[in-house]
Design a protein around this motif. Structure first.
Motif, PDB file in Angstrom:
ATOM      1  N   HIS A 136       4.094  -0.065   2.664  1.00  0.00           N
ATOM      2  CA  HIS A 136       4.610  -0.167   1.293  1.00  0.00           C
ATOM      3  C   HIS A 136       4.131   0.971   0.392  1.00  0.00           C
ATOM      4  CE1 HIS A 136       0.655  -2.179   1.138  1.00  0.00           C
ATOM      5  NE2 HIS A 136       0.589  -1.647  -0.066  1.00  0.00           N
ATOM      6  N   ARG A 137       3.116   1.707   0.821  1.00  0.00           N
ATOM      7  CA  ARG A 137       2.588   2.777  -0.038  1.00  0.00           C
ATOM      8  C   ARG A 137       3.589   3.926  -0.111  1.00  0.00           C
ATOM      9  NH1 ARG A 137      -3.741   3.401   1.853  1.00  0.00           N
ATOM     10  NH2 ARG A 137      -4.189   1.168   2.052  1.00  0.00           N
TER      11      ARG A 137
ATOM     12  N   GLU B 282      -4.610  -3.172  -0.340  1.00  0.00           N
ATOM     13  CA  GLU B 282      -4.353  -4.454  -1.004  1.00  0.00           C
ATOM     14  C   GLU B 282      -5.623  -5.090  -1.549  1.00  0.00           C
ATOM     15  OE1 GLU B 282      -1.772  -7.487   0.592  1.00  0.00           O
ATOM     16  OE2 GLU B 282      -0.799  -6.006   1.886  1.00  0.00           O
TER      17      GLU B 282
ATOM     18  N   SER C 174       9.702  -3.619   2.500  1.00  0.00           N
ATOM     19  CA  SER C 174       8.246  -3.695   2.315  1.00  0.00           C
ATOM     20  C   SER C 174       7.869  -3.563   0.846  1.00  0.00           C
ATOM     21  CB  SER C 174       7.542  -2.607   3.141  1.00  0.00           C
ATOM     22  OG  SER C 174       7.769  -1.314   2.597  1.00  0.00           O
ATOM     23  N   TRP C 175       8.623  -2.775   0.064  1.00  0.00           N
ATOM     24  CA  TRP C 175       8.348  -2.637  -1.367  1.00  0.00           C
ATOM     25  C   TRP C 175       8.636  -3.944  -2.096  1.00  0.00           C
ATOM     26  CZ3 TRP C 175      11.727   2.400  -1.685  1.00  0.00           C
ATOM     27  CH2 TRP C 175      11.045   3.437  -1.031  1.00  0.00           C
TER      28      TRP C 175
ATOM     29  N   VAL D 160      -0.368  -0.797  -6.638  1.00  0.00           N
ATOM     30  CA  VAL D 160      -0.177  -1.429  -5.331  1.00  0.00           C
ATOM     31  C   VAL D 160       0.532  -0.485  -4.365  1.00  0.00           C
ATOM     32  CG1 VAL D 160       2.103  -2.491  -5.707  1.00  0.00           C
ATOM     33  CG2 VAL D 160       0.416  -3.645  -4.254  1.00  0.00           C
ATOM     34  N   PHE D 161       1.248   0.516  -4.892  1.00  0.00           N
ATOM     35  CA  PHE D 161       1.953   1.459  -4.035  1.00  0.00           C
ATOM     36  C   PHE D 161       1.069   2.654  -3.643  1.00  0.00           C
ATOM     37  CE2 PHE D 161       5.421  -0.694  -6.312  1.00  0.00           C
ATOM     38  CZ  PHE D 161       6.084  -1.223  -5.207  1.00  0.00           C
TER      39      PHE D 161
ATOM     40  N   LYS E  70       4.666 -10.515  -3.303  1.00  0.00           N
ATOM     41  CA  LYS E  70       3.326 -10.961  -2.916  1.00  0.00           C
ATOM     42  C   LYS E  70       2.332 -10.734  -4.049  1.00  0.00           C
ATOM     43  CE  LYS E  70      -0.225 -10.350   0.641  1.00  0.00           C
ATOM     44  NZ  LYS E  70      -0.589  -9.627   1.896  1.00  0.00           N
ATOM     45  N   ALA E  71       2.424  -9.564  -4.688  1.00  0.00           N
ATOM     46  CA  ALA E  71       1.502  -9.234  -5.785  1.00  0.00           C
ATOM     47  C   ALA E  71       1.678 -10.213  -6.941  1.00  0.00           C
ATOM     48  CB  ALA E  71       1.744  -7.806  -6.261  1.00  0.00           C
TER      49      ALA E  71
ATOM     50  N   HIS F 124       8.748  -6.869  -0.756  1.00  0.00           N
ATOM     51  CA  HIS F 124       7.812  -7.873  -0.254  1.00  0.00           C
ATOM     52  C   HIS F 124       6.461  -7.767  -0.959  1.00  0.00           C
ATOM     53  CE1 HIS F 124       5.712 -10.517   2.512  1.00  0.00           C
ATOM     54  NE2 HIS F 124       4.805  -9.572   2.671  1.00  0.00           N
ATOM     55  N   ILE F 125       5.962  -6.544  -1.123  1.00  0.00           N
ATOM     56  CA  ILE F 125       4.648  -6.379  -1.749  1.00  0.00           C
ATOM     57  C   ILE F 125       4.691  -6.749  -3.224  1.00  0.00           C
ATOM     58  CG2 ILE F 125       4.818  -3.948  -2.450  1.00  0.00           C
ATOM     59  CD1 ILE F 125       1.760  -5.740  -0.904  1.00  0.00           C
TER      60      ILE F 125
END
Length: 276
Positions: free
Chosen positions: A2-3, A65, A126-127, A60-61, A133-134, A129-130
């Motif tokens: 996701h980064r 985590e 993934s972006w 977060v990117f 999640k965040a 999703h994160i």
């Protein structure tokens, strides 16, 4: 996975607009708490807190985590202890979290369109999703910290109420008064016993007037604990004079077989204070 530095840069340049758009989206006709304030200072503080949220979230990117969520604690504690947010219903605050979450999902969609064909579906997933999640972690943690603070505040208030509802007042020299007012449940009766013994010892009281004229209802367990208080005071050398005993309380005591022997009793406090 996701980064992504490009996404980070894209979002950080949009942070101010995200804040402005978010605040404009608040329906002032139905807003409550911190979101309803018309004071310029409150509005600026609210916008500043929202912008600070973006500064933290966008990390977060870039970050691991664990480090990301650890750093977010500082922002969370600031919001939870903020007086404006404390006066705002929790479900309203969570709704605003969700509104900002939708902003981020929309921004990622815009970033994808502007860079069509550059990133894979897996990266875009993934972006999203994160972000989900965040927000889930941050919202859950907000509720946890908020509840912990509320419980501490409630406990402090309850202790103050107990202190005010069971005061041992020193009248003169070694004579004191315990005016018992209001409803007495088992928990309060237990506190009454412990606090009275401690206060009598602390204030060197040897004769305590216990006035029950402010008590309307008393159950079996509480009646027993009041008589236990009188017995405990006797053990530590404190003479007790009981006043204001209502008929229903007297009947409860009699039915329990409680012994009134050696207990000085007066019809009311005035009579009790005149007793030698």
């Amino acid at each position: 996975m996701h980064r992504n530095m490009d996404l980070y840069k894209y979002l950080i340049t949009k942070a101010e607009k995200l804040t402005d758009d978010w605040y404009k989206s608040i329906d002032q006709s139905t807003a409550v708490g911190v979101y309803a304030s018309k004071d310029a200072k409150d509005i600026n503080r609210l916008k500043s807190q929202n912008y600070s949220f973006h500064e933290h979230l966008i990390q977060v990117f870039l970050e691991d985590e664990h480090e990301f969520f650890k750093a977010f604690e500082v922002w969370l504690n600031e919001i939870v202890t903020d007086t404006g947010h404390q006066s705002t219903p929790t479900h309203i605050i969570l709704q605003e979290f969700l509104n900002v979450q939708r902003q981020y999902l929309s921004m990622i969609e815009s970033f994808e369109r502007e860079n069509e064909g550059t990133y894979t579906k897996e990266q875009i997933y993934s972006w999203n999703h994160i972000i989900l999640k965040a927000f889930s972690r941050v919202m859950t943690r907000f509720v946890e910290v908020h509840d912990q603070l509320s419980l501490r505040r409630l406990k402090s208030q309850q202790e103050l109420i107990n202190d005010l509802s069971a005061p041992v007042i020193k009248l003169h020299q070694d004579v004191g008064l315990l005016p018992v007012v209001g409803e007495i449940d088992t928990q309060r009766a237990k506190y009454l016993l412990e606090n009275t013994l401690m206060e009598c010892t602390k204030k060197c009281i040897t004769h305590l007037y216990v006035d029950l004229s402010g008590v309307n209802v008393i159950d079996t367990m509480v009646a027993m604990q009041i008589f236990q208080l009188i017995d405990a005071l006797k053990i530590v050398g404190v003479k007790t004079t009981l006043s204001g005993v209502r008929p229903e309380i007297a009947l409860t005591a009699v039915h329990l077989g409680l012994n009134f022997k050696d207990i000085h009793i007066a019809g009311n406090l005035s009579q009790a204070l005149q007793m030698k």
